[in-house]
Scaffold this active site. Sequence first.
Site, PDB file in Angstrom:
ATOM      1  N   THR A  12       4.392   4.186   0.825  1.00 12.74           N
ATOM      2  CA  THR A  12       5.749   3.823   1.254  1.00 12.74           C
ATOM      3  C   THR A  12       6.643   3.479   0.084  1.00 12.74           C
ATOM      4  O   THR A  12       7.851   3.729   0.111  1.00 12.74           O
ATOM      5  CB  THR A  12       5.684   2.633   2.232  1.00 12.74           C
ATOM      6  OG1 THR A  12       4.954   3.021   3.392  1.00 12.74           O
ATOM      7  CG2 THR A  12       7.076   2.185   2.654  1.00 12.74           C
ATOM      8  N   ASP A  93      -1.423   0.928   3.938  1.00 13.11           N
ATOM      9  CA  ASP A  93      -2.406   1.043   5.022  1.00 13.11           C
ATOM     10  C   ASP A  93      -3.844   0.889   4.539  1.00 13.11           C
ATOM     11  O   ASP A  93      -4.687   0.325   5.251  1.00 13.11           O
ATOM     12  CB  ASP A  93      -2.243   2.376   5.755  1.00 13.11           C
ATOM     13  CG  ASP A  93      -1.043   2.387   6.687  1.00 13.11           C
ATOM     14  OD1 ASP A  93      -0.449   1.312   6.902  1.00 13.11           O
ATOM     15  OD2 ASP A  93      -0.689   3.470   7.196  1.00 13.11           O
TER      16      ASP A  93
END
Length: 329
Positions: A12, A93
């Site tokens: 991200t 994640d």
Amino acid sequence: MKNITVLATGGTIAGVSHFPTDTVSYQPAVVSIEEILNEIGSIQSIATITSEQITQVDSADMSHDIWLQLANRINTLLNQPTVDGVVVTHGTDTLEETAYFLNLVIKSEKPVVLVGAMRPATAISPDGPMNLYNAILLATSSSAKGKGVLVALNDTINSSRDVTKTNTALQDTFKAPELGYLGYIVDSHPHFYRMPTRKHTYMAEFDITGITKLPQVDIIYGHVNDSGTLAHAAVAAGARGLVYAGLGNGNMSQQMKNVLSDIQRKGIVVVRGTRVGNGVVTRNGALDDDQNNFVVADTLSPQKARILLMLSLMKTSNPAEIQNMFWTY
């Protein structure tokens, strides 16, 4: 100034969205590390920085092959006297898994810091630039030396062994809920309040030199009426070890105890973990581990117990010896 190398893997922090207010539906792993660093003003005032794009992936696509490539590159860099520390940019994640893997295989006491972001680079107020600035700052600090692989997001410093992602979207998602942060970064200064006590990095016994493949270990999630079908399937597919994310204190039904005991007798190492977010899985607590030759995960989450079991299996398949490794790391 200290010499810091930034190794980028995507995530991200390198993400792009169609709208500056869109912090959920975006494409990760787009922006290069050079572009990210160029957007951070005054960053060259805290360190002499070089960067490498190791890969460019969503961290859901992180793999053992990338782990080995990354770890070997870090070991090579830190063996050079001209490199004082390494920062790794990573998707959130699976960041905690990569961090713990590196914590067990890096052979240096020099700082290694993993960093990510919860908002893409194109958001109105992205958290990535400040997180990366702080991570580089931390990697230059003598106080970070010898503390294992660290995770730095949202002005906090975490141990890679204890940290976990606790929220799907909020910026303060990375925490060690019960054991706590190692410290904070306040006004461009790292402040440590506790020390990691388990062995790591240069103290660890695991060596990945020349290793091209890690042993297969799978996680089985405990639930009501579990028949053991997935455990049998994992073994049939080649698993050399299983981590059972059990109920409460690593508990399981009589049916699952029979299934996993049978699997253990075939030479597959079984680790009892827990699906509960915190706490110790105690030996001979919920079950008689001595009788069943099970290993207990201590405070490691199932995903981190899997990593330690993989590396342990590179050395031995003896449950007693592996249990000692779980007490050590």
